[in-house]
Design a protein around this motif. Sequence first.
Motif, PDB file in Angstrom:
ATOM      1  N   LEU A  85       0.753  -1.277  -0.024  1.00 25.89           N
ATOM      2  CA  LEU A  85      -0.121  -0.117   0.210  1.00 25.89           C
ATOM      3  C   LEU A  85       0.697   1.158  -0.051  1.00 25.89           C
ATOM      4  CD1 LEU A  85      -2.962  -1.096   2.328  1.00 25.89           C
ATOM      5  CD2 LEU A  85      -2.829  -0.871  -0.113  1.00 25.89           C
ATOM      6  N   PRO A  86       2.024   1.228   0.798  1.00 28.63           N
ATOM      7  CA  PRO A  86       2.754   2.659   0.569  1.00 28.63           C
ATOM      8  C   PRO A  86       3.367   2.813  -0.640  1.00 28.63           C
ATOM      9  CG  PRO A  86       3.403   1.327   2.754  1.00 28.63           C
ATOM     10  CD  PRO A  86       2.435   0.442   1.962  1.00 28.63           C
ATOM     11  N   TYR A 141       0.954   4.005  -2.953  1.00 27.14           N
ATOM     12  CA  TYR A 141       0.627   5.343  -2.707  1.00 27.14           C
ATOM     13  C   TYR A 141       1.651   6.319  -3.489  1.00 27.14           C
ATOM     14  CZ  TYR A 141       0.146  10.024  -0.930  1.00 27.14           C
ATOM     15  OH  TYR A 141       0.212  11.472  -0.603  1.00 27.14           O
ATOM     16  N   ILE A 142       2.965   5.744  -3.379  1.00 25.14           N
ATOM     17  CA  ILE A 142       3.949   6.817  -3.953  1.00 25.14           C
ATOM     18  C   ILE A 142       3.835   6.662  -5.493  1.00 25.14           C
ATOM     19  CG2 ILE A 142       6.683   6.620  -4.228  1.00 25.14           C
ATOM     20  CD1 ILE A 142       6.810   5.622  -1.263  1.00 25.14           C
ATOM     21  N   ILE A 182       1.150   6.285  -7.036  1.00 28.09           N
ATOM     22  CA  ILE A 182      -0.028   7.221  -7.627  1.00 28.09           C
ATOM     23  C   ILE A 182       0.278   8.795  -7.282  1.00 28.09           C
ATOM     24  CG2 ILE A 182      -2.256   8.049  -7.103  1.00 28.09           C
ATOM     25  CD1 ILE A 182      -2.897   4.963  -6.363  1.00 28.09           C
ATOM     26  N   ALA A 183       1.342   9.046  -6.328  1.00 26.77           N
ATOM     27  CA  ALA A 183       1.479  10.364  -5.941  1.00 26.77           C
ATOM     28  C   ALA A 183       2.478  10.887  -7.025  1.00 26.77           C
ATOM     29  CB  ALA A 183       2.141  10.652  -4.481  1.00 26.77           C
ATOM     30  N   MET A 235      -1.266  15.472  -5.616  1.00 29.27           N
ATOM     31  CA  MET A 235      -1.189  14.793  -4.242  1.00 29.27           C
ATOM     32  C   MET A 235      -0.168  15.335  -3.758  1.00 29.27           C
ATOM     33  SD  MET A 235      -2.253  10.777  -5.350  1.00 29.27           S
ATOM     34  CE  MET A 235      -2.514  10.700  -3.677  1.00 29.27           C
ATOM     35  N   HIS A 274       4.061  14.867  -4.238  1.00 28.27           N
ATOM     36  CA  HIS A 274       4.564  14.801  -5.428  1.00 28.27           C
ATOM     37  C   HIS A 274       5.717  15.271  -6.090  1.00 28.27           C
ATOM     38  CE1 HIS A 274       3.733  14.747  -9.863  1.00 28.27           C
ATOM     39  NE2 HIS A 274       4.066  16.003 -10.171  1.00 28.27           N
TER      40      HIS A 274
END
Length: 181
Positions: free
Chosen positions: A81-82, A85-86, A88-89, A95, A98
């Motif tokens: 999950l982290p 997130y990285i 996607i950011a 976000m 970014h």
Amino acid sequence: MKKPNKKNTVNLFFSAFLVLAFVVCAHFFSNFALGQNQVLSNVIQLFVYTVFGLLLFYATRVGDGKPVKRFSPITLIIMVLPALYIMIASIASGMPLHDAFVVNESSLGLVATLAAVVFGYGIPYTFLSGFEIAEEENESEKKFVEGGIEADIQDVENEEESEETSENAEETETSEENTEE
């Protein structure tokens, strides 16, 4: 540690060759991605490094036996999950963080690149882990230390089985006597 046989050595060689060949292909895909717009460039680079993580998982999961399937929520929470997130950011400019994940408009930072590799490695690792070695026929017999807990449990199981067997034998004898009469 047991010495690898010829088949394992060949498999290790092909795994190493596969990873090295992918590194060369990844270089060409990364150069191709630099000529595209920012979002497409970042998506291509993240995809290439995610596939690299999958190859690393395959290359490091060499062993005897069948694969062990399991689900690890800790690996999912701490690793996957982290990294997601990285990734996607690094694509979405609005976000938080970014700017920390992107070096310039069309190039990913080291953190985003490593996150893609971790994501590719973490997805199968969340659901698979290692290999289960099949027991040999000689080792399948239970060996107990004299006086151990396992021996006590085995004795209790044997007593229960013998009681069930004797009860079944008595029931069979009484049913045979009833049918004779």
